[in-house]
Enzyme design. Structure first.
Site, mmCIF file in Angstrom:
data_model
loop_
_atom_site.group_PDB
_atom_site.id
_atom_site.type_symbol
_atom_site.label_atom_id
_atom_site.label_comp_id
_atom_site.label_asym_id
_atom_site.label_seq_id
_atom_site.Cartn_x
_atom_site.Cartn_y
_atom_site.Cartn_z
ATOM 1 N N GLU A 42 0.846 -1.202 0.000
ATOM 2 C CA GLU A 42 0.000 0.000 0.000
ATOM 3 C C GLU A 42 0.885 1.257 0.000
ATOM 4 O O GLU A 42 1.927 1.280 0.656
ATOM 5 C CB GLU A 42 -0.869 -0.036 1.266
ATOM 6 N N GLY A 43 0.464 2.263 -0.774
ATOM 7 C CA GLY A 43 1.223 3.517 -0.814
ATOM 8 C C GLY A 43 2.617 3.334 -1.380
ATOM 9 O O GLY A 43 3.542 4.051 -0.992
ATOM 10 N N ARG A 44 2.759 2.392 -2.284
ATOM 11 C CA ARG A 44 4.053 2.095 -2.926
ATOM 12 C C ARG A 44 5.122 1.627 -1.927
ATOM 13 O O ARG A 44 6.311 1.697 -2.198
ATOM 14 C CB ARG A 44 4.598 3.317 -3.685
ATOM 15 N N ILE A 45 4.696 1.160 -0.781
ATOM 16 C CA ILE A 45 5.654 0.617 0.191
ATOM 17 C C ILE A 45 5.782 -0.875 -0.134
ATOM 18 O O ILE A 45 5.321 -1.740 0.608
ATOM 19 C CB ILE A 45 5.183 0.864 1.650
ATOM 20 N N HIS A 46 6.333 -1.136 -1.294
ATOM 21 C CA HIS A 46 6.420 -2.509 -1.789
ATOM 22 C C HIS A 46 7.485 -3.293 -1.019
ATOM 23 O O HIS A 46 8.271 -2.721 -0.261
ATOM 24 C CB HIS A 46 6.781 -2.511 -3.280
#
Ligand SMILES: Cc1cc2nc3c(=O)[nH]c(=O)nc-3n(C[C@H](O)[C@H](O)[C@H](O)COP(=O)(O)O)c2cc1C
Length: 210
Positions: free
Chosen positions: A187-191
């Site tokens: 989520e939120g590009r917190i890959h």
């Protein structure tokens, strides 16, 4: 790196499991993709490069997988075939949209054995086997009619559907992995990224910033 108290010491998502062998993890992700993808979960981009170091990428289908590596089949006189003959270094990238996951493989290719190629070739439908003869893959085609006529010619040459020999220029490449990276959407590009690297024939694991 072992699981302690049921918790992964790398602090990553459970989807990454806690496996020493990335091929095992790949198999788990792949079987999930087989359940969720609308088609071709085995579709994979293969990057090659030519003598001038010009990268080139196209899709193929993964048709074999073992601890040794990732196999796809093609015409060895095609553009990719010639590039791989010149430079065995290659890379693959799977993207399973339904899972929001990516796997990248880096390594060198080797040609599969004659037996392995024959077995796979003979498992293909008649039309596909004839097509392998009729298509001078990646060469210039003056008009579609020429190709359709070549198909008819090879159907006449090989009318017995049980007995179409494998063309000498058609076989498989196996990408022998030196690195395999697993990417999971967050989520939120917190890959999350888990990379396996081969060191002295042993796999080592590391996390990468997304
Ligand atoms: C989903 C998908 C799967 C494909 N699978 C293969 C394959 O397994 N082998 C193959 O030679 N070409 C396959 N192709 C066609 C290649 O992408 C490519 O057009 C062709 O191999 C010629 O590439 P080249 O000129 O770089 O050699 C596939 C294309 C798509 C879109």
């Amino acid at each position: 790196m072992n699981q302690k108290n049921g918790k992964n010491s790398l602090g990553i998502d459970i989807c990454f499991e806690d496996l020493d062998n990335p091929i095992e993890l790949f198999k788990k992700w792949f079987s999930k993709a087989e359940e969720t993808e609308i088609n071709d979960p085995n579709a994979v981009a293969v990057a090659t490069s030519n003598k001038n170091n010009q990268p080139n990428v196209r899709m193929v289908l993964l048709k074999g997988l073992s601890d040794k590596g990732f196999v796809f089949y093609t015409n060895f006189n095609s553009r990719k075939g010639n590039e791989l003959k010149d430079n065995q270094k290659a890379s693959m990238c799977f993207h399973w949209k339904s899972l929001r996951r990516q796997v990248r493989v880096i390594g060198k290719v080797e040609e599969v054995s004659e037996n392995e190629a024959d077995d796979y070739f003979n498992s293909r439908p008649y039309k596909n086997r004839i097509g392998a003869w009729a298509s001078s893959q990646s060469e210039i085609l003056d008009q579609r009619e020429t190709f359709l006529n070549r198909i008819k010619d090879f159907e006449k040459k090989y009318p017995d559907q049980q007995n179409v020999p494998r063309p000498p220029h058609w076989s498989g490449w196996r990408l022998l992995p030196e690195e395999i990276e697993f990417w999971l959407d967050g989520e939120g590009r917190i890959h999350e990224r888990l990379n396996y690297k081969k060191n002295n024939y042993k796999w080592e694991r590391e996390l990468l910033y997304p």
